[in-house]
Design an enzyme around this catalytic site. Structure first.
Site, PDB file in Angstrom:
ATOM      1  CG  LEU A   1      -2.453  -0.472   1.120  1.00  0.00           C
ATOM      2  CD1 LEU A   1      -2.988  -0.521   2.466  1.00  0.00           C
ATOM      3  CD2 LEU A   1      -3.077  -0.195  -0.203  1.00  0.00           C
TER       4      LEU A   1
ATOM      5  N   GLY B   1      -0.391   4.280  -0.666  1.00  0.00           N
ATOM      6  CA  GLY B   1      -1.115   5.610  -0.312  1.00  0.00           C
ATOM      7  C   GLY B   1      -1.771   6.152  -1.677  1.00  0.00           C
ATOM      8  N   GLY B   2      -1.316   5.754  -2.611  1.00  0.00           N
ATOM      9  CA  GLY B   2      -1.991   5.982  -3.834  1.00  0.00           C
ATOM     10  C   GLY B   2      -3.497   5.258  -4.469  1.00  0.00           C
TER      11      GLY B   2
ATOM     12  CB  SER C   1      -1.375   0.093  -3.767  1.00  0.00           C
ATOM     13  OG  SER C   1      -1.328   1.495  -3.196  1.00  0.00           O
TER      14      SER C   1
ATOM     15  CB  CYS D   1      12.857   0.573  -6.919  1.00  0.00           C
ATOM     16  SG  CYS D   1      11.699   0.428  -5.397  1.00  0.00           S
TER      17      CYS D   1
ATOM     18  N   GLY E   1      -0.109  -2.537  -7.090  1.00  0.00           N
ATOM     19  CA  GLY E   1      -0.847  -1.719  -8.083  1.00  0.00           C
ATOM     20  C   GLY E   1      -0.425  -1.808  -9.358  1.00  0.00           C
TER      21      GLY E   1
ATOM     22  CB  CYS F   1      10.537   7.382  -5.768  1.00  0.00           C
ATOM     23  SG  CYS F   1      11.977   6.426  -5.901  1.00  0.00           S
TER      24      CYS F   1
END
Length: 362
Positions: free
Chosen positions: A14, A16-17, A20, A104, A128, A200
């Site tokens: 998760l 926060g977007g 996801s 990543c 996500g 990011c």
């Protein structure tokens, strides 16, 4: 998305977007036991105006509460520094343009996070991402998303069979508009949250200011392709092939009005080479070589391989022929010239809807 036994535990990364969040919802509504994992990959001052981690965590907590799943916060900042950020610094220092998201995914999300999910009792890790996984006789294939505009298979091309076998992409068959509509209908606070863009760990701050904190910039000359010095650069690590903005060499009385573009970087001489005009022939190339090759299936394809390729994520598929040069190098010959092929970026290969793997342009 494959069907699993209902008693299986699936961990969801998760962020926060919205993507996801809906991925977690889809799994929850299918009856699986879902746990949320929020990654902290970058140590930063909570007062840093450019870092969204605090807000992202708040959104992730709100979504987890809304759906009714537990949320665990895991810190991978050390692993991220060692396996992603340091690699990027090394690449920038050598004049190349790395892609942190690719590394990543391989080293953090689908290694460190997947391992952590397993320790918590999860059988699979869900994210996500807009991509699909197909199991064909226990050989896993990475496929493009149904939403061609949001497809993220390019960023996932370094995943291996184990990582795909233990991963789930619940929204791979959805359109982005559908995902937002589901989030809005369910009252998610992040249904209209903008997609994250850029690197990011830099956030919305200026790339040059950030990189200056970690690498010593060496100013040098800007030259035309004919060798004429027409300006100064702040450090070639700040520029990439095809770049137009930030050169500060426009309006010269001895040149036309066409804008200037970076066409090459001479690292040995610390010189930035530029040409005028978006369609300048030197910005185009019909071939490249790549290294650090990775094939998603256990057996690599036969060569020469006629397929499609991308040299950047949002590019349309380009027809090419891939020829093996040695154990770790391939030559790629395109049917048509490609603009601004960039050293350090990934070239990713496709057959139809399947992502075969890729390599690093050198």
């Amino acid at each position: 998305m494959p069907n699993f036994e209902q008693n299986q535990v699936i961990a969801v990364g998760l962020s926060g977007g919205v993507d996801s969040s809906v991925a977690a919802l889809v799994l929850k509504e299918k009856g699986y036991e879902v746990i949320g994992l929020f990654m902290q990959n970058w140590e930063t001052d909570s007062k840093d105006p450019f870092c969204t981690a605090e807000q992202d965590l708040s959104d992730a907590k709100a979504i987890a509460d809304h759906i009714g799943i537990p949320l665990y916060v895991v810190n991978f900042s050390k692993a991220y520094w060692n396996h992603v950020f340091q690699h990027c610094l090394d690449e920038f220092a050598q004049g190349r343009t790395p892609n942190p998201d690719v590394w990543c995914n391989r080293e953090i999300k689908f290694k460190s996070l997947l391992d952590h999910a397993k320790k918590l009792g999860a059988t699979h890790l869900a994210t996500g991402h807009y991509a699909c996984i197909q199991n064909e006789n226990n050989e896993y294939r990475l496929l493009k998303s149904n939403d061609s505009h949001k497809d993220q298979s390019y960023f996932l091309h370094l995943l291996n069979q184990y990582q795909l076998a233990n991963s789930v992409f619940p929204i791979g068959g959805y359109q982005k508009s559908e995902v937002r509509a589901i989030a809005k209908k369910r009252g998610f606070i992040n249904h209209a949250k903008k997609d994250s863009t850029g690197i990011c760990f830099i956030g919305e701050r200026k790339f040059k200011d950030f990189l200056n904190e970690f690498l010593l910039a060496q100013p040098g000359n800007i030259e035309t392709s004919e060798g004429k010095i027409i300006g100064k650069h702040d450090g070639i690590m700040f520029y990439t092939v095809g770049q137009r903005k930030g050169l500060h060499i426009g309006g010269r009385p001895d040149a036309g009005e066409a804008p200037w573009y970076v066409v090459d970087k001479d690292v040995k001489r610390n010189v930035l080479i530029v040409v005028q005009g978006y369609e300048h022939p030197l910005l185009y190339s019909q071939e490249l070589t790549c290294t650090n090759l990775h094939w998603i299936r256990d057996t690599e394809p036969s060569f020469p391989l006629t397929c499609k390729a991308k040299t950047r994520c949002r590019q349309a598929d380009q027809t090419c022929v891939v020829t093996r040069l040695d154990n770790d190098h391939c030559h790629v010959q395109f049917e048509h010239p490609q603009r601004a092929i960039t050293r350090g970026q990934s070239v990713v290969f496709y057959l139809g809807n399947e992502c075969l793997g890729g390599g690093i342009i050198n």
